[in-house]
Design an enzyme around this catalytic site. Sequence first.
Site, PDB file in Angstrom:
ATOM      1  N   LYS A  72      -7.013   6.540  10.084  1.00  0.00           N
ATOM      2  CA  LYS A  72      -6.011   5.504   9.967  1.00  0.00           C
ATOM      3  C   LYS A  72      -6.297   4.695   8.701  1.00  0.00           C
ATOM      4  O   LYS A  72      -7.463   4.466   8.369  1.00  0.00           O
ATOM      5  CB  LYS A  72      -6.150   4.604  11.206  1.00  0.00           C
ATOM      6  CG  LYS A  72      -4.984   3.707  11.432  1.00  0.00           C
ATOM      7  CD  LYS A  72      -5.178   2.872  12.675  1.00  0.00           C
ATOM      8  CE  LYS A  72      -4.328   1.630  12.514  1.00  0.00           C
ATOM      9  NZ  LYS A  72      -4.353   0.730  13.619  1.00  0.00           N
ATOM     10  N   HIS A 115      -4.606  -3.123  16.818  1.00  0.00           N
ATOM     11  CA  HIS A 115      -5.468  -4.054  16.070  1.00  0.00           C
ATOM     12  C   HIS A 115      -6.863  -4.249  16.658  1.00  0.00           C
ATOM     13  O   HIS A 115      -7.689  -4.944  16.063  1.00  0.00           O
ATOM     14  CB  HIS A 115      -4.748  -5.404  15.899  1.00  0.00           C
ATOM     15  CG  HIS A 115      -3.501  -5.291  15.068  1.00  0.00           C
ATOM     16  ND1 HIS A 115      -2.258  -5.102  15.625  1.00  0.00           N
ATOM     17  CD2 HIS A 115      -3.327  -5.265  13.727  1.00  0.00           C
ATOM     18  CE1 HIS A 115      -1.363  -4.996  14.651  1.00  0.00           C
ATOM     19  NE2 HIS A 115      -1.983  -5.092  13.503  1.00  0.00           N
ATOM     20  N   CYS A 158       0.485  -7.734  15.433  1.00  0.00           N
ATOM     21  CA  CYS A 158       1.777  -7.072  15.688  1.00  0.00           C
ATOM     22  C   CYS A 158       2.933  -8.060  15.586  1.00  0.00           C
ATOM     23  O   CYS A 158       4.081  -7.654  15.506  1.00  0.00           O
ATOM     24  CB  CYS A 158       1.842  -6.498  17.106  1.00  0.00           C
ATOM     25  SG  CYS A 158       0.642  -5.232  17.482  1.00  0.00           S
ATOM     26  N   HIS A 212       0.844  -1.193   0.000  1.00  0.00           N
ATOM     27  CA  HIS A 212       0.000   0.000   0.000  1.00  0.00           C
ATOM     28  C   HIS A 212       0.882   1.248   0.000  1.00  0.00           C
ATOM     29  O   HIS A 212       2.113   1.164   0.010  1.00  0.00           O
ATOM     30  CB  HIS A 212      -1.012  -0.019   1.141  1.00  0.00           C
ATOM     31  CG  HIS A 212      -0.440  -0.167   2.518  1.00  0.00           C
ATOM     32  ND1 HIS A 212       0.494   0.689   3.035  1.00  0.00           N
ATOM     33  CD2 HIS A 212      -0.676  -1.080   3.489  1.00  0.00           C
ATOM     34  CE1 HIS A 212       0.801   0.322   4.270  1.00  0.00           C
ATOM     35  NE2 HIS A 212       0.109  -0.769   4.571  1.00  0.00           N
TER      36      HIS A 212
HETATM   37  N1  MSP Z   1       7.847  -6.819   8.765  1.00  0.00           N
HETATM   38  C1  MSP Z   1       7.984  -5.750   9.680  1.00  0.00           C
HETATM   39  C2  MSP Z   1       9.306  -5.044   9.508  1.00  0.00           C
HETATM   40  C3  MSP Z   1      10.505  -5.914   9.653  1.00  0.00           C
HETATM   41  S1  MSP Z   1      11.971  -5.049   9.357  1.00  0.00           S
HETATM   42  C4  MSP Z   1      13.184  -6.061   9.826  1.00  0.00           C
HETATM   43  C5  MSP Z   1       6.848  -4.745   9.465  1.00  0.00           C
HETATM   44  N2  MSP Z   1       6.249  -4.785   8.289  1.00  0.00           N
HETATM   45  S2  MSP Z   1       4.985  -3.894   7.850  1.00  0.00           S
HETATM   46  O1  MSP Z   1       4.707  -4.273   6.501  1.00  0.00           O
HETATM   47  O2  MSP Z   1       3.932  -4.046   8.785  1.00  0.00           O
HETATM   48  O3  MSP Z   1       5.367  -2.406   7.937  1.00  0.00           O
HETATM   49  C6  MSP Z   1       6.568  -1.913   7.472  1.00  0.00           C
HETATM   50  C7  MSP Z   1       6.648  -0.420   7.450  1.00  0.00           C
HETATM   51  O4  MSP Z   1       5.559   0.146   6.709  1.00  0.00           O
HETATM   52  C8  MSP Z   1       6.546   0.317   8.771  1.00  0.00           C
HETATM   53  O5  MSP Z   1       7.679   0.394   9.525  1.00  0.00           O
HETATM   54  C9  MSP Z   1       6.357   1.682   8.222  1.00  0.00           C
HETATM   55  O6  MSP Z   1       7.614   2.035   7.703  1.00  0.00           O
HETATM   56  C10 MSP Z   1       5.441   1.480   7.051  1.00  0.00           C
HETATM   57  N3  MSP Z   1       4.072   1.831   7.425  1.00  0.00           N
HETATM   58  C11 MSP Z   1       2.983   1.013   7.537  1.00  0.00           C
HETATM   59  N4  MSP Z   1       1.878   1.775   7.776  1.00  0.00           N
HETATM   60  C12 MSP Z   1       2.237   3.085   7.807  1.00  0.00           C
HETATM   61  C13 MSP Z   1       1.540   4.312   7.822  1.00  0.00           C
HETATM   62  N5  MSP Z   1       0.221   4.410   7.975  1.00  0.00           N
HETATM   63  N6  MSP Z   1       2.262   5.462   7.635  1.00  0.00           N
HETATM   64  C14 MSP Z   1       3.624   5.438   7.335  1.00  0.00           C
HETATM   65  N7  MSP Z   1       4.273   4.307   7.296  1.00  0.00           N
HETATM   66  C15 MSP Z   1       3.702   3.139   7.797  1.00  0.00           C
HETATM   67  O7  MSP Z   1       6.577  -3.974  10.356  1.00  0.00           O
END
Ligand code: MSP
Length: 483
Positions: free
Chosen positions: A296, A145, A128, A17
């Site tokens: 969100k 969540h 999480c 996304h």
């Molecule tokens: N898999 C773990 C990261 C492991 S790194 C060794 C993870 N993945 S994730 O897909 O859930 O999210 C990764 C990243 O997406 C978050 O750290 C953040 O950088 C970004 N974001 C997800 N939702 C977000 C927003 N709404 N806004 C900005 N960035 C956010 O966590």
Amino acid sequence: MKYYITTPIYYVNAKPHIAHAYTTLIADVLARYLRLKGKKVFFLTGTDEHGAKVAQKAQEFGKNPQEFCDQVAGQFEKAWLNLDITFDSFIRTTSELHKKGVVKMIKQLKENGDIYKADYEGFYCTGCEKFLTQKELIDGKCADHQVEPELIREKNYFFKLSKYTGVIKEKVKKDELLVRPQKRKNEIISLLDTNLEDFSISRESVEWGIDVPFDKTQKIYVWVEALMNYISALDYGKQGRQAGKFKKFWPADLHLIGKDITKFHIIYWPAILLSLKLPLPKQVFAHGYFTINGEKMSKTIGNVIDPNDLVEKWGKDATRYLILNQFPVGEDGDISLEKLEAQYKANLANDLGNLLQRVLVMMNKFEVKDKAFKIDPYKHQDLDFQKEFDFDLDGFLNFMDNLKIFKAIKKIDKYISQSNKYIEANKPWELAKTDKIQCQKVLITLYRRLILVARLIKPFMPDISKEMLNQLESGEPKPLFKK
Ligand code: MSP
């Protein structure tokens, strides 16, 4: 000089996304900028594919986990190619390369006496992929969540975190492990002042994961192996000369992450590295979170934005520019499709696109053909910007060097709108009738300003930059942006 930059690896429980695109784009712009400055950049991104969350999703879709991961990891790779992301490697945690590196690290942690087995009882949130403390629950539910975490009692291997927290705190305080922005550094230092518990590095009840090499009843905890991607991807699991990338690129110069995952990256990961006797990353930068129209981003609300849709609408270069032109990297902010659309029309199609067309049309019409000002775009691959024409180049470079990408873009936008004002104030179409020399001067000034703009936007909009330089060279105007 080498520069190793990483993004988080993204969970494959859902397709990419706009927030994933946001993180990846920041890293890409920085990587492209540093390459222009002559650095030998290694840019890593990838996908996080193990754990209960991904396994559950695969089951919902009636697929086996590997098949499901292959499909979604493919969607991530495709989305990044669609956005012209210049990653040097795409690590998947289900790859043999990753598993090899992880197994080597886990064995070393054991040999160094930093892991032990114990009973554990705690509240686990699968969304999480972590245990939550009582304090983190709101009305018994996970705040992110909105579900009650599962009470889990099992045997786990634990990592002796307390052995390393003192050293980490010192390194963070002294900026040897630079944490930015400052507010995240403060948060981490306060957290390090609390009595942090040892963390679990394996799970008994999880099936989809990498086996603990010395105990097949356990899988390595998904977060621990995920962090290890930053060096497994550099061939850490290979022997001798085959592990050359690790020697060349580690430590990371920058782990770019979101503010939600600072504890993992600034406490757990450095502790693991200290145990492995490896150097710590030089910097962790945590960007902010954004909402969509004040809410969100969530599937239930139905406001999740797919970056591919934006690329289809505006093209990949404009999409890159627009996503980064919303709010400063370290801050939280809001995004709305309406605002992106308005900026596309105003800043890109009108201010930039029309400026280029007008200048080229007038240069042809009034026969301004001073060869001295013609350029060969391919001679200017590097950052040989000119320090003239009212542009604060040092300020711009300083912003780029410090991940102040939003401010850097604002500087370019301002320069473009000043150039439009300059046209209106000097009216070259009238000067053509009254003062030919002055008309030439005005158009050549604008022409050179446009060359500068084309070079400045290169890390953000690489193809638009090239197209601008082509048009400036050939003198043939064509629309830069789709109307
Ligand atoms: N898999 C773990 C990261 C492991 S790194 C060794 C993870 N993945 S994730 O897909 O859930 O999210 C990764 C990243 O997406 C978050 O750290 C953040 O950088 C970004 N974001 C997800 N939702 C977000 C927003 N709404 N806004 C900005 N960035 C956010 O966590």
